[in-house]
Motif scaffolding. Structure first.
Motif, short mmCIF file in Angstrom:
data_model
loop_
_atom_site.label_atom_id
_atom_site.label_comp_id
_atom_site.label_asym_id
_atom_site.label_seq_id
_atom_site.Cartn_x
_atom_site.Cartn_y
_atom_site.Cartn_z
N UNK A 152 137.07 29.69 -9.44
CA UNK A 152 137.30 28.57 -10.36
C UNK A 152 138.72 28.03 -10.22
N UNK A 153 139.67 28.91 -9.92
CA UNK A 153 141.04 28.46 -9.70
C UNK A 153 141.14 27.52 -8.51
N UNK A 154 140.35 27.80 -7.46
CA UNK A 154 140.36 26.89 -6.30
C UNK A 154 139.67 25.58 -6.63
N UNK A 155 138.62 25.62 -7.48
CA UNK A 155 137.88 24.40 -7.82
C UNK A 155 138.65 23.50 -8.77
N UNK A 156 139.53 24.09 -9.60
CA UNK A 156 140.28 23.31 -10.58
C UNK A 156 141.77 23.60 -10.42
N UNK A 157 142.37 23.10 -9.35
CA UNK A 157 143.80 23.37 -9.13
C UNK A 157 144.64 22.77 -10.25
N UNK A 158 145.65 23.50 -10.63
CA UNK A 158 146.55 23.05 -11.68
C UNK A 158 146.13 23.45 -13.07
N UNK A 159 144.91 24.01 -13.23
CA UNK A 159 144.44 24.45 -14.54
C UNK A 159 144.66 25.96 -14.65
N UNK A 160 145.34 26.44 -15.68
CA UNK A 160 145.53 27.90 -15.82
C UNK A 160 144.20 28.61 -15.92
N UNK A 161 144.07 29.71 -15.20
CA UNK A 161 142.86 30.53 -15.24
C UNK A 161 143.26 31.90 -15.79
N UNK A 162 142.67 32.28 -16.90
CA UNK A 162 142.99 33.53 -17.58
C UNK A 162 141.78 34.45 -17.51
N UNK A 163 142.03 35.74 -17.39
CA UNK A 163 140.95 36.73 -17.34
C UNK A 163 141.05 37.66 -18.54
N UNK A 164 139.90 38.08 -19.04
CA UNK A 164 139.83 39.02 -20.16
C UNK A 164 138.68 39.97 -19.90
N UNK A 165 139.02 41.20 -19.49
CA UNK A 165 137.98 42.17 -19.16
C UNK A 165 138.62 43.54 -19.01
N UNK A 166 137.80 44.58 -19.09
CA UNK A 166 138.25 45.94 -18.82
C UNK A 166 139.40 46.36 -19.72
N UNK A 167 140.50 46.77 -19.08
CA UNK A 167 141.68 47.23 -19.83
C UNK A 167 142.61 46.09 -20.23
N UNK A 168 142.28 44.88 -19.85
CA UNK A 168 143.14 43.72 -20.16
C UNK A 168 142.32 42.70 -20.95
N UNK A 169 142.09 43.01 -22.21
CA UNK A 169 141.30 42.15 -23.08
C UNK A 169 142.24 41.36 -23.97
N UNK A 170 142.06 40.07 -23.98
CA UNK A 170 142.88 39.18 -24.81
C UNK A 170 142.23 38.99 -26.18
N UNK A 171 143.07 38.93 -27.20
CA UNK A 171 142.55 38.66 -28.54
C UNK A 171 142.34 37.18 -28.78
N UNK A 172 143.19 36.35 -28.20
CA UNK A 172 143.08 34.92 -28.44
C UNK A 172 143.79 34.11 -27.39
N UNK A 173 143.49 32.82 -27.35
CA UNK A 173 144.15 31.87 -26.45
C UNK A 173 144.48 30.61 -27.26
N UNK A 174 145.40 29.81 -26.72
CA UNK A 174 145.81 28.60 -27.41
C UNK A 174 144.83 27.46 -27.21
N UNK A 175 145.13 26.31 -27.81
CA UNK A 175 144.23 25.15 -27.72
C UNK A 175 144.39 24.33 -26.44
N UNK A 176 145.38 24.65 -25.61
CA UNK A 176 145.62 23.86 -24.40
C UNK A 176 144.50 24.05 -23.39
#
Length: 674
Positions: A474-498
């Motif tokens: 997806x990062x290659x398909x949408x260059x310039x858009x931040x790509x964040x991952x949430x899985x396994x030992x790195x789970x995010x609680x939240x993300x911003x509205x951007x």
């Protein structure tokens, strides 16, 4: 050189000395027993000893010495002499006399006069032990945390006086759900309504739960809220603080640490706090004047206890609601067949969003995976939905749910599709990154020169792609858009509205401020392919949980076969209808919840003995035995009406086997999965 034998004339003297020592010890013990002065009032303590042996699962009578008359209160921890050793126990009752005809042994000592086992919790523990064919000692290990003496010596906070409920804020939090206002009104008036709540998408369910707790507290009663995991705990904790203010509730979680957990437990036990939030073990919390039990997402497997006797938090809370006459609320985006049964029987009423609310809040589309452009992982229609959401008015983040973590957690031959295996241990090969050679998931050996054992081809393909590989594509398909991952030992609680692309595995989806502009569900075939009784129900539950994170008017795109029943239920947002379908199919196949089942696993000989000794109710079926990691396993199936008799028969079996000291077997009543 061997030691010389004692001279013959010395042996009678040694024997006499030993006999004399034993006689003196017996006399000393008799004198001490004679010196014990029983308590003037209720000199008998009925003690539940902390022993895992099923045939000892009953209270034993002990004499209460006068010095312990005021401290050996019901619920206190004590030490008693049992089978020649000191063991822990709880005083469950004080009585004026005993049915035991002989002399009663005295309590060794009172470990703590703190009454940590309430009458209500003791009664619930007995019911849970019977329901799951276990022992009360095992249940109480889940219900009462270990003692922390330093914490116990400190006073708890003063009883709270929470503010009254905010009717306007509560109506806003519960907006879009029929009959929610009547449910809240009954709670505030001291009533005990029971409801199964289907939560609409784009609903702040933690805040809605907090308002239900506030309405219950306003009636002078306590509330108990149980959630599956730590992430849900943090969200509801923040909502309770926002609705009720600081210091009006406590959270009970196993990872809080022994001191903090025991401190909060004591605050509940002493009546200082009457609103409790926690994970599955908190279902036993000794809330005073219990007025509401609430459970979020009862289909989550984290709510099933992995330790004997394996109770489910839903069943514990329903038992408590019955015994205490309390209100009950089961909330979720989906609906389990067990929750459906509560509505079918009239035990609970339904709170659900009307169709017009669903149409306004979310639009769901299913894209056939066969319609791809040049073999791309994401079909064109899904790709366009992501692009439109990132550049929308207003733009926002996009959630992409993929069912596996990692990069390429499974590999197969590119030509013949044979799974790729390690030459050393036959473990599955996987890719951990775009520049890494394939390596074994079991032993870690790299296999850069792998060749298929069936056809000799050296090419590999990834039939299952993980979240890392998905994020990379997806990062290659949408260059310039931040790509964040949430899985396994790195789970995010939240993300911003951007605008951003968030790739997450099921259950690890972060909450977006204001909601996601779109949600993309990939590889929906994978969870449906599980050989499990609840595969369809679990898949729909996961999809609804992700799709519900959209903002009002958001779009959900699922990549899968449009005719699949679970995906059709997602399109209609009809978890109740899908649960009806599941219940009908299971009833036709004599599967739960139409039937009650139990599994018995262990060594083959022990399981054969079980089948010989077990007094099964009429209409019971024995399925198996089949090979199992513990030896063999049999499944016992009975009509639902005979479920209680099956539990009692298994409990009696455990007591007989324990008394005879036979090889242990694992008995699990109503296992969440087979």
């Amino acid at each position: 050189m061997p030691a010389a034998d004692p001279e013959p004339e010395m042996l009678p003297g040694l024997r006499a000395s030993v006999a004399d020592s034993r006689a003196k010890a017996a006399a000393t013990r008799a004198r001490k027993r004679a010196e014990v002065q029983p308590a003037a009032t209720d000199p008998v303590a009925r003690v539940l000893v902390d022993l895992p042996l099923a045939h000892l699962d009953r209270p034993f009578d002990y004499l209460v010495p006068e010095p312990h008359a005021d401290t050996a209160v019901p619920g206190a921890r004590v030490k008693v002499r049992f089978a020649g050793q000191d063991v822990d126990g709880f005083v469950v009752e004080r009585a004026g006399a005993s049915d035991h005809e002989g002399r009663l042994a005295p309590l060794r000592r009172v470990v703590s006069p703190e009454p940590v086992l309430s009458v209500e919790v003791a009664r619930v523990a007995a019911a849970v032990a019977e329901r799951y064919a276990g022992s009360r000692a095992d249940v109480l290990r889940l219900a009462v945390p270990p003692r922390h003496a330093t914490t116990e010596a400190k006073p708890s906070p003063e009883p709270d006086e929470p503010p009254g409920p905010d009717a306007g804020a509560a109506a806003e939090a519960w907006a879009g759900h029929d009959h929610a206002d009547a449910f809240l009104s009954h709670l505030a008036a001291g009533g005990s309504p029971r409801a199964v709540w289907t939560v609409a998408p784009a609903t702040d369910w933690p805040r809605a739960l907090a308002h239900a707790a506030a309405h219950t507290r306003a009636s002078g009663r306590g509330a108990l809220l149980v959630v599956p995991d730590r992430r849900d705990l943090r969200r509801v904790d923040a909502a309770l603080t926002a609705v009720m203010g600081e210091g009006h509730h406590v959270t009970l979680a196993a990872d809080a640490g022994p001191a903090a957990r025991y401190r909060d437990f004591l605050a509940v036990s002493r009546g200082s706090r009457r609103v409790v939030l926690g994970t599955r073990a908190a279902a036993f919390a000794p809330v005073h004047d219990l007025g509401l039990v609430a459970l979020w997402d009862d289909g989550d497997d984290l709510l099933a206890e992995p330790r004997a006797p394996y109770p489910h938090a839903r069943e514990v809370l329903l038992l408590r609601a019955e015994q205490a006459g309390a209100a009950a609320l089961l909330g979720a985006h989906g609906r389990s067949v067990e929750a459906l049964g509560l509505v079918r029987t009239g035990w609970a009423r339904e709170i659900a969003p009307p169709r017009e609310v669903l149409r306004d809040r979310v639009a769901v589309q299913v894209v056939d995976p066969a319609v791809r452009d040049h073999g791309a992982r994401v079909p064109r229609a899904a790709h366009d939905a992501v692009r439109a959401a990132l550049a929308g008015d207003p733009p926002g983040p996009v959630l992409v749910q993929t069912p596996r973590s990692g990069y390429a957690p499974g590999l197969a031959c590119e030509r013949c599709r044979t799974p790729a295996r390690c030459e050393r241990c036959s473990g599955p090969l996987q890719l951990s990154g775009p520049t890494e050679p394939p390596a074994c998931r079991w032993c870690g050996d790299a296999a850069p020169g792998w060749a298929c054992g069936e056809c000799g081809h050296r090419g590999l393909r990834a039939p299952v792609v993980g979240e890392s590989r998905t994020a990379e594509e997806l990062g290659r398909s949408f260059p310039g858009v931040p790509v964040l991952a949430s899985a396994g030992d790195h789970v995010r609680d939240g993300v911003g509205p951007a605008p951003a692309i968030v790739v997450a595995t099921p259950g690890a989806e972060p909450v977006a401020d204001g909601g996601y502009a779109a949600v993309l569900l990939l590889d929906t075939w994978q969870p449906l392919a599980r050989s499990d009784l609840r595969a369809g129900e679990e898949a729909l539950r996961r999809w609804l949980g992700a799709a519900a994170l959209v903002r009002p008017g958001g779009r959900v795109v699922a990549v899968g076969q449009p005719e699949q029943p679970a995906l059709q239920a997602l399109v209609r947002w009809d978890p109740a209808g899908f649960a009806e379908r599941e219940a009908h199919e299971r009833a036709a196949a004599h599967l739960p919840p139409a039937s009650r089942i139990a599994t018995v696993s262990g060594p083959a000989g022990a399981v054969d003995d079980v089948l010989t000794l077990l007094d099964l109710p009429e209409g019971a079926e024995v399925l198996g035995p089949v090979p199992h990691e513990e030896g063999v396993r049999v499944v016992l199936r009975v009509p639902r009406a005979a479920g209680a008799r099956l539990s009692r028969a298994l409990g009696e079996l455990q007591r007989v086997r324990s008394a005879r000291k036979l090889d242990p077997v694992r008995v699990q009543v109503d296992p969440p999965t087979l």
